[in-house]
Write a protein that holds these residues in place. Sequence first.
Motif, mmCIF file in Angstrom:
data_model
loop_
_atom_site.group_PDB
_atom_site.id
_atom_site.type_symbol
_atom_site.label_atom_id
_atom_site.label_comp_id
_atom_site.label_asym_id
_atom_site.label_seq_id
_atom_site.Cartn_x
_atom_site.Cartn_y
_atom_site.Cartn_z
ATOM 1 N N VAL A 154 0.672 -1.155 0.126
ATOM 2 C CA VAL A 154 -0.003 0.044 -0.144
ATOM 3 C C VAL A 154 0.881 1.216 -0.017
ATOM 4 C CG1 VAL A 154 -1.703 1.385 1.137
ATOM 5 C CG2 VAL A 154 -1.997 -1.133 1.116
ATOM 6 N N GLN A 155 2.093 1.113 0.778
ATOM 7 C CA GLN A 155 2.905 2.154 0.669
ATOM 8 C C GLN A 155 3.560 2.493 -0.779
ATOM 9 O OE1 GLN A 155 5.342 1.360 4.481
ATOM 10 N NE2 GLN A 155 5.449 3.440 4.523
ATOM 11 N N HIS A 156 3.823 1.576 -1.401
ATOM 12 C CA HIS A 156 4.472 1.502 -2.837
ATOM 13 C C HIS A 156 3.273 2.297 -3.466
ATOM 14 C CE1 HIS A 156 8.173 -0.629 -3.546
ATOM 15 N NE2 HIS A 156 7.828 -1.030 -2.372
ATOM 16 N N TRP A 157 2.025 1.868 -3.352
ATOM 17 C CA TRP A 157 0.800 2.415 -4.258
ATOM 18 C C TRP A 157 0.880 3.887 -3.941
ATOM 19 C CZ3 TRP A 157 -3.674 0.299 -6.610
ATOM 20 C CH2 TRP A 157 -4.712 1.301 -7.097
ATOM 21 N N ASN A 158 0.939 4.389 -2.788
ATOM 22 C CA ASN A 158 0.963 5.601 -2.478
ATOM 23 C C ASN A 158 2.321 6.486 -3.088
ATOM 24 O OD1 ASN A 158 -1.496 5.955 -1.108
ATOM 25 N ND2 ASN A 158 -0.590 5.120 0.663
ATOM 26 N N ALA A 159 3.341 5.668 -3.013
ATOM 27 C CA ALA A 159 4.569 6.475 -3.680
ATOM 28 C C ALA A 159 4.518 6.528 -5.314
ATOM 29 C CB ALA A 159 5.944 5.503 -3.393
ATOM 30 N N GLN A 160 3.935 5.472 -5.600
ATOM 31 C CA GLN A 160 3.646 5.706 -7.239
ATOM 32 C C GLN A 160 2.718 6.842 -7.636
ATOM 33 O OE1 GLN A 160 2.463 1.689 -7.934
ATOM 34 N NE2 GLN A 160 4.317 0.995 -8.847
ATOM 35 N N LYS A 161 1.721 6.932 -6.629
ATOM 36 C CA LYS A 161 0.649 8.054 -6.700
ATOM 37 C C LYS A 161 1.433 9.435 -6.866
ATOM 38 C CE LYS A 161 -3.688 10.162 -4.704
ATOM 39 N NZ LYS A 161 -2.954 11.095 -4.340
ATOM 40 N N VAL A 162 2.191 9.619 -5.707
ATOM 41 C CA VAL A 162 2.868 10.974 -5.735
ATOM 42 C C VAL A 162 3.740 11.294 -6.689
ATOM 43 C CG1 VAL A 162 2.206 11.354 -3.139
ATOM 44 C CG2 VAL A 162 4.397 10.250 -3.733
ATOM 45 N N LEU A 163 4.402 10.132 -7.007
ATOM 46 C CA LEU A 163 5.496 10.298 -8.092
ATOM 47 C C LEU A 163 4.858 10.564 -9.504
ATOM 48 C CD1 LEU A 163 7.853 7.198 -7.458
ATOM 49 C CD2 LEU A 163 8.595 9.485 -7.555
ATOM 50 N N ARG A 164 3.648 9.995 -9.822
ATOM 51 C CA ARG A 164 3.107 10.462 -11.215
ATOM 52 C C ARG A 164 2.753 11.919 -10.868
ATOM 53 N NH1 ARG A 164 0.046 5.564 -10.168
ATOM 54 N NH2 ARG A 164 -1.684 6.821 -9.515
ATOM 55 N N GLU A 165 2.022 12.198 -9.771
ATOM 56 C CA GLU A 165 1.444 13.683 -9.705
ATOM 57 C C GLU A 165 2.570 14.631 -9.696
ATOM 58 O OE1 GLU A 165 -0.656 13.330 -6.018
ATOM 59 O OE2 GLU A 165 -2.608 12.563 -6.849
ATOM 60 N N ALA A 166 3.736 14.134 -9.244
ATOM 61 C CA ALA A 166 4.867 15.074 -9.264
ATOM 62 C C ALA A 166 5.301 15.222 -10.766
ATOM 63 C CB ALA A 166 5.940 14.751 -8.195
ATOM 64 N N MET A 167 5.561 14.105 -11.584
ATOM 65 C CA MET A 167 5.862 14.081 -12.750
ATOM 66 C C MET A 167 4.913 15.048 -13.611
ATOM 67 S SD MET A 167 6.403 11.079 -15.379
ATOM 68 C CE MET A 167 7.489 11.194 -16.739
ATOM 69 N N LEU A 168 3.645 14.801 -13.403
ATOM 70 C CA LEU A 168 2.776 15.822 -14.319
ATOM 71 C C LEU A 168 2.974 17.180 -13.839
ATOM 72 C CD1 LEU A 168 -0.422 13.481 -14.088
ATOM 73 C CD2 LEU A 168 0.667 14.109 -16.102
ATOM 74 N N SER A 169 3.263 17.694 -12.628
ATOM 75 C CA SER A 169 3.280 18.865 -12.113
ATOM 76 C C SER A 169 4.374 19.439 -12.780
ATOM 77 C CB SER A 169 3.281 18.766 -10.684
ATOM 78 O OG SER A 169 3.793 20.336 -9.998
ATOM 79 N N LEU A 170 5.617 18.707 -12.985
ATOM 80 C CA LEU A 170 6.845 19.173 -13.373
ATOM 81 C C LEU A 170 6.785 19.513 -14.907
ATOM 82 C CD1 LEU A 170 9.254 16.929 -11.361
ATOM 83 C CD2 LEU A 170 9.126 19.460 -11.358
ATOM 84 N N LEU A 171 6.015 18.277 -15.719
ATOM 85 C CA LEU A 171 5.814 18.549 -17.138
ATOM 86 C C LEU A 171 4.760 20.095 -17.459
ATOM 87 C CD1 LEU A 171 5.384 14.855 -18.111
ATOM 88 C CD2 LEU A 171 7.212 16.347 -18.633
ATOM 89 N N GLU A 172 3.948 20.153 -16.553
ATOM 90 C CA GLU A 172 3.362 21.358 -16.444
ATOM 91 C C GLU A 172 4.103 22.553 -16.508
ATOM 92 O OE1 GLU A 172 0.173 21.687 -17.578
ATOM 93 O OE2 GLU A 172 -0.909 19.821 -17.031
ATOM 94 N N ALA A 173 4.797 22.503 -15.325
ATOM 95 C CA ALA A 173 5.860 23.827 -15.232
ATOM 96 C C ALA A 173 6.628 23.807 -16.374
ATOM 97 C CB ALA A 173 6.697 23.353 -14.024
ATOM 98 N N ARG A 174 7.164 23.034 -16.953
ATOM 99 C CA ARG A 174 8.083 23.169 -18.110
ATOM 100 C C ARG A 174 7.294 23.693 -19.397
ATOM 101 N NH1 ARG A 174 10.618 18.608 -21.635
ATOM 102 N NH2 ARG A 174 8.714 18.191 -22.115
ATOM 103 N N LEU A 175 6.191 23.180 -19.543
ATOM 104 C CA LEU A 175 4.930 23.682 -20.779
ATOM 105 C C LEU A 175 4.896 25.131 -20.540
ATOM 106 C CD1 LEU A 175 3.534 22.348 -22.751
ATOM 107 C CD2 LEU A 175 1.518 22.215 -21.492
ATOM 108 N N LYS A 176 4.717 25.766 -19.103
ATOM 109 C CA LYS A 176 4.636 27.149 -18.923
ATOM 110 C C LYS A 176 5.750 28.037 -19.105
ATOM 111 C CE LYS A 176 0.615 26.368 -15.796
ATOM 112 N NZ LYS A 176 0.197 26.421 -14.643
#
Length: 436
Positions: free
Chosen positions: A343-365
């Motif tokens: 379950v911790q792995h699940w949560n880690a994968q979740k925050v990694l996905r969200e952080a990756m999306l946030s970083l890609l959005e920042a680069r787009l801007k």
Amino acid sequence: MQRRHFLTISLATLAFGCRKETPTSSKALSLTEALAAAKREGLTTDWRELKMKPVPAERNAALIFVEADKAYQKLPQSQRDADGLLLVAAQKTGALALARPVLERQSALLKLAEKAAALPGYSMERDWSKGLSTPFPEYAVARQMARLLTVRALLASEAGKPLEALADIEHATQIGRHIGSEPTLIAMLVHIACASLTDRSFIKILQRHGEKAGVLSAAHKVNLAFGPAPDLRFSFRSELPSQIMGVANIRQGKPFFADDEKPDDGSKEMIAIVKNSPQIATDWETSTVWYWRRVYQELTRNEPLTLAARMEALLAPLAKRHSRSDYFVLILAPVMSQAAVKVQHWNAQKVLREAMLSLLEARLKTGAFPEKPTLPGDPFDDEPLRYRREGKGFTLYSLGENGKDNGGSDEKEVVSSDTDSDKKTRVKDLVVRYGK
């Protein structure tokens, strides 16, 4: 597929050790009192409570899973095994062309996967009175459907069709969520396995197409489709009633697991013990109730960082007591610490996905990745995820199960535990890289 718990000791050892104490408390509760206390604390004690609420047939994906399992079983076992190996090899090596013949052979299964994913409800009829012998044949085909969808997604991504790829990823997440709606540990493990498959493919699609605004918009929607992390309290609901049913079988001289393929499961020794000492069956039941009450007490503490260690600690002292009543808990209890870690792995994968999306959005801007972004907490230590820019890309990682900062290394290490002598491997850090 049947429910099989990890065996931590041999059933033959039940013939040794005669101490009668049970680990309930200094003033031992009777079985009736222990069950009543368990029920008050929110545990399920009766298999009848495990039945799912009915869903109209036109909305019930469970019926599609049954159909898919029948279709899958028609394939020769050798073909299923070979196709499975090809799919795994294609994903691991990136040689996706290996998977094309499998997708063609199993195109009917892919269509059923799409149909199941499109339905909102899931209600499977199970005969939970079979306890530990309750079969779950649909779980194997669910994993296969998720793998087929994720491989097809990677092929679409490679062909320059990221939106088609993300649609398949969304379907695969729904396959896992359907299975995860059943109140049993094995359902949770299949759900997590499906999510891990889709997570890896999701990351690869973003690595290839993450510079496109339309792809990021669709990816946010797919990320939400993963849903919340599995609830351990819900996933463990079937454990206590199933184990009590297992003892009931032994009392009646029946095999512990009703499995024609494995008739010698150690039941003969257990039946002989109960025949010579009927009280031991009650001791087994009482010890099992105690164990699951303690599990639920640990879960209510809501301290995820230490949960895995606390689950491991519940079993460790029992292994040293040499009491036959304790052995039954050790044999039946799943590796609780590993369930918590998953379950911790699940949560880690979740925050990694969200952080990756946030970083890609920042680069787009801004045209570049930030030097010091605000990142979510790492589920393995509550500190922010680790991040560093590398050229035009970045490395982002969670500490992972070992709780150590290995600098973003995803090399594997060998581990073992006090209650499980088998050696296992795990990656040092959970890493996401972006190189464009």
